[in-house]
Structures are given as structure tokens and as C-alpha cells.
Design an enzyme around this catalytic site. Sequence first.
Site, short mmCIF file in Angstrom:
data_model
loop_
_atom_site.label_atom_id
_atom_site.label_comp_id
_atom_site.label_asym_id
_atom_site.label_seq_id
_atom_site.Cartn_x
_atom_site.Cartn_y
_atom_site.Cartn_z
N TYR A 57 0.75 -1.26 0.03
CA TYR A 57 -0.16 0.02 0.13
C TYR A 57 0.96 1.36 -0.11
O TYR A 57 1.83 1.38 0.71
CB TYR A 57 -0.83 -0.15 1.23
CG TYR A 57 -1.72 1.27 1.32
CD1 TYR A 57 -2.69 1.76 0.33
CD2 TYR A 57 -1.32 2.29 2.19
CE1 TYR A 57 -3.48 2.78 0.56
CE2 TYR A 57 -1.95 3.64 2.31
CZ TYR A 57 -2.82 3.52 1.34
OH TYR A 57 -3.62 4.84 1.42
N HIS A 87 -4.10 16.44 -4.09
CA HIS A 87 -4.64 16.51 -2.52
C HIS A 87 -4.31 18.10 -2.20
O HIS A 87 -4.67 18.38 -1.01
CB HIS A 87 -3.67 15.83 -1.58
CG HIS A 87 -4.42 14.17 -1.83
ND1 HIS A 87 -4.33 13.40 -2.87
CD2 HIS A 87 -4.50 13.46 -0.87
CE1 HIS A 87 -5.01 12.18 -2.73
NE2 HIS A 87 -4.90 12.18 -1.32
N ASN A 199 1.09 12.05 4.83
CA ASN A 199 0.36 11.54 6.15
C ASN A 199 1.08 11.98 7.18
O ASN A 199 2.26 12.07 7.28
CB ASN A 199 0.81 9.90 5.75
CG ASN A 199 -0.40 9.11 5.48
OD1 ASN A 199 -0.34 7.82 5.44
ND2 ASN A 199 -1.53 9.65 5.02
N TYR A 284 -16.90 33.74 44.61
CA TYR A 284 -16.19 32.88 43.86
C TYR A 284 -14.72 33.03 43.05
O TYR A 284 -13.77 32.70 43.07
CB TYR A 284 -16.91 31.69 43.15
CG TYR A 284 -17.62 30.93 44.02
CD1 TYR A 284 -17.78 31.03 45.52
CD2 TYR A 284 -18.86 29.76 43.55
CE1 TYR A 284 -18.60 30.02 46.30
CE2 TYR A 284 -19.50 29.26 44.42
CZ TYR A 284 -19.45 29.15 45.63
OH TYR A 284 -20.41 28.66 46.28
N ARG A 287 -12.21 34.11 45.41
CA ARG A 287 -12.02 33.29 46.47
C ARG A 287 -11.46 31.86 45.83
O ARG A 287 -10.47 31.10 46.26
CB ARG A 287 -13.08 32.89 47.37
CG ARG A 287 -12.91 32.05 48.40
CD ARG A 287 -14.01 31.74 49.53
NE ARG A 287 -15.28 32.23 49.17
CZ ARG A 287 -16.51 31.53 49.28
NH1 ARG A 287 -16.47 30.33 49.87
NH2 ARG A 287 -17.67 31.91 48.96
N PHE A 335 -1.59 8.08 11.61
CA PHE A 335 -2.10 9.45 11.19
C PHE A 335 -3.46 9.88 11.66
O PHE A 335 -3.57 11.01 11.51
CB PHE A 335 -2.41 9.23 9.63
CG PHE A 335 -3.40 8.13 9.15
CD1 PHE A 335 -4.59 7.93 9.54
CD2 PHE A 335 -2.78 6.98 8.60
CE1 PHE A 335 -5.33 7.08 9.22
CE2 PHE A 335 -3.76 6.03 8.13
CZ PHE A 335 -4.90 6.04 8.49
N GLU A 421 -12.25 5.87 4.90
CA GLU A 421 -11.77 6.80 6.16
C GLU A 421 -13.09 7.14 6.80
O GLU A 421 -13.55 8.42 6.60
CB GLU A 421 -10.81 7.70 5.62
CG GLU A 421 -9.71 7.24 4.84
CD GLU A 421 -9.11 8.26 3.69
OE1 GLU A 421 -9.38 9.29 4.00
OE2 GLU A 421 -8.12 8.06 3.12
#
Length: 519
Positions: A57, A87, A199, A284, A287, A335, A421
Site C-alpha cells: 500500500y 490533494h 500522511n 467565588y 476566592r 495518522f 476513512e
Amino acid sequence: MPSTQTLSLTPRKLTFAQLRQVYDSPVQVSLDDSAYKDIDASHDCVKEIIARDKSAYGINTGFGLLAKTRISDDELGLLQYNLIVSHSVGTGERLEDGVVRLIMVMKVASLAQGFSGVRREVIDGLIGLINHDIIPHIPAKGSVGASGDLAPLSHMTLTLLGQGTCYINGKEMSAKDALAQAGLEPVTLAAKEGLALINGTQVSTALTLRGYFLARDLVATATVVGALSVDAARGSDSPFDARIHEVRGHHGQIQVAKAHRRLIAGSEIRASHTENDDRVQDPYCLRCQPQVVGACLDIINQAGNTLLIEANAVTDNPLIFRNEDGPVAISGGNFHAEPVAFAADTLALAIAEIGSMSERRVALLIDATLNGGLPPFLVDNPGVNSGFMIAHVTAAALASENKSLAHPASVDSIPTSANQEDHVSMATFAGRRLYDMAQNTATIVGIELLAAGQGIDFHKGLQTSKLLTKAHALLREKVSFYDKDRYLAPDIEAAKQLVLSAALNEHWSELRADWFLQE
């Protein structure tokens, strides 16, 4: 012009000090010579895998749902090139220079560990970009934080290939011209290299590191300003007694209480109302600062631990190992940026809560029923003058905005790549939104600083502590006393920038020696 700062990178040994140096300014980096042996051995493994003529792959197959498509040896370089250009689909404003430097340095540190199969020429190409302060144009939006930060890292890689645009000293120019001007050659990708470059979680991690650095500065500054508010409102220092916090035991709470004791120590204002003060307890927001801000410190440290691990991690896919019978490419999921998404969401909680407590102290300081005798809205002749009335509204608006931004990004997911994915982290957005949140909180704390400084000035004849006097003096160097209504926005901006500069922290750094656990 290349920076004169130098940074020697040793894989798996990046420190926060080094990462902060990279974020803050341009650097010169070098890679420890010992890394090149592992880099070369890993690339040799890739060559052996290709020679076997079996599918692996990302080396000789397509990507994502196209993983079953076998690619011929003569098209392996084209496969990697096509991966990058296809991409490079980011959108939005470009990432700032410091974030991009972090991305490139962490990518070098990851690839140099010898599990990614790239040639030394690829890593040296990235080092060349860093050392000549060539900043790739990386759009901020377009990553879901799983299968790596594919789109933004592709834009980074375009510059390495001599394509797209980049920046030198803020000036936009073509990557081709920038490389030529620096005397650098474009890289031509070989098998596996494009995938190794894109990646990974480096963009998500860089954005979240920026948020971490801002959160660290904010938690320290907010402690100084919170102490100034206690004294301005004639609050008590009893809630900071060490015994209270030791019996609970939380690190952050103990440290913040200790800081408040030291910050207020010696205040004439405090001494003036230790007796005959009919108030039993403070609200608060005064404090409970050790309990709230201390808890913020603890989760900032928790996030920091995750980020330091991730900055030193190998997060591409597949990874290259050598078994007894030869090299193997193992597909996994490093990844997936879920740890970074969780860290970013944790930081978002801290940043929001720091601002939330600060906004409450602004509200207290302008309220004449709670502020220890200060005039309404912290101004003389109220009615004719509105004072800090609407400055508080701004603080409230920003605190409320942060509540929406603090919604965890990590619980969201959207399937991509035709459901291959099918679960993603959204870590890139989780990290990116921290910057806006930190700007909001810095503004709120800046408004509190103005209000607390105003309150201190109204205690005429009484000095606050030495440490808080220094903080007050820094404010007055930038913003004068608000004696009557005037154009207030510039004052707020000046106070915000003072908060962001972390200058208020410099005078008590020794008190924070044990705050941050990853140093």
C-alpha cells in the site's frame, strides 16, 4: 536572510524549548548525522519491497479506496506527484509563519527516524526550506485530521517540488523562484515519498502547540491580574492559605494558591482591612481562583504531555520495518489525530475558563455592591461618565463566544474517501480554533487588568504589594488612569497586547518554576 539561531535536531528528542524557538522566530536547523544511517536503511527497504513485485500500500498501489489498484514500476514517481497535486485542495487564509515552521521541523523529525522510506534528499530539501526561511503557502482549512493532514501537508510539499507559492520575509513569490533564489533544487519524488510527506499529524499538532503556548502564557498572566483584582476589591488572602490546598492535593491548585500568596504579600491595601471588615467571604471569582485556574493549569499540563509525545512521533502510513526475512510495509493508523484532538479540546476548556473567571472579576469590580468601596463602574462622577460599563459588555460577549468555541471538536466525525476513512478526528479545526479563543481571553484579561489597575488607583495613599506594583506600573506605561470617559477601545487593545506579550509574568518567573511539568 537566513536566521543566525541554530537548532540541532535529534529524532525523538524535540523539547518544548526547541518547539517554542521554532514557533517564535526563524531558525537554522541541522539533523544529527546519526539519523542518516536509519534514513538510508529505510529507503533501501522500500527498494527491496518494490523489487519483490508484490503489492504494498502506498508504494505501488493507489490510495484510500483505490488501494487495490496496482501501479506499474515506471509510474511510481508519477503516482507520488499526482498524489500531491490532487490533494492540494486547501482553502482559507494561509497559516502563519511560526505554525508552518513547526510543521516542517516536526515533519523532518518524523521522517528522520527511519520508518518512512524516504531518501535523504527529501529530508534535506525540507531542511533547506527551513534554513532559508521559505514559508510554503498552506491554507488553513481542508483537513479532517485523519489519514493525516493531507491537504495542508500537500501544499507544504508543493513548495518542495518547486510548485505553487510561498513567502520570504512576508513577500509572496513562486516556489520555483524562491528555490532558485536560495540555490535549492526542486525535489522529484520517488516511491512512497509523497505519501510519507502528507500522511501525519504535523499540522494539527502545530496548531495545537500554538494554542498550548498561548494557554501557558494566559494562565500565568491571568493569575497576576486575578491577584491585582483581589487587592483592588479589598478581597481576602485567607482563601490562599497553603493548608487549604494541601489537603486537597491537586498540583495546579497548590501552585496557583502559592502564587497568590506571594503576589499579594506586603500589600498595604490588604493590611488596611484585616480587621473590622464585615464581609465574611469573597465571591467565588476571587476566592476560588486556585481551584479554577489551578485546574486549568493541570489540564494544560495534561495536553502538553500529549503534544510533546506527538511532536516526536512517527505518524505516516504505511511504516517500514525489517523482519528477519526482509523488509515489510505495515499499514496502520498513526495518522489518526485523536490524541491531538483531545489535547486541543482540553486546551479549549482551559482557555475558556480562564476568560470566564476573568469576566466575572470585571463584573465584580464595576459593581459598587461587591467591589469593596470602589465607585460604580470604576469612574468618578458616574452617571455623567459610564466608565467601564460597556467594557464589561465586551468581556461578556467574548466569554460567551468562547463557550461556543469550546464545544469539543473531537466528538464530531464525518466519513471520507467513500467510507474507507469512516472516522476522523477533526483535530485540525480543534487546534486552529484555539487561536481565536486565546485572542478573546487575552482581551477579557486585558479588560480586567484595566479595571483592576483602576481599582488600585482609587485606594489613594495605600500601596499594593511590590510584585503587583510592578504589574500596575507596566499597565500605566501603556494606559493612563481613566479619570473621565474617553475613547476606550485603544486602551483595551493596549492592555490586550500587554497580556499577549506575557510581560506581566517576567517579574515573578521564579514563582512558576514548578508549574509546567514537561520542562
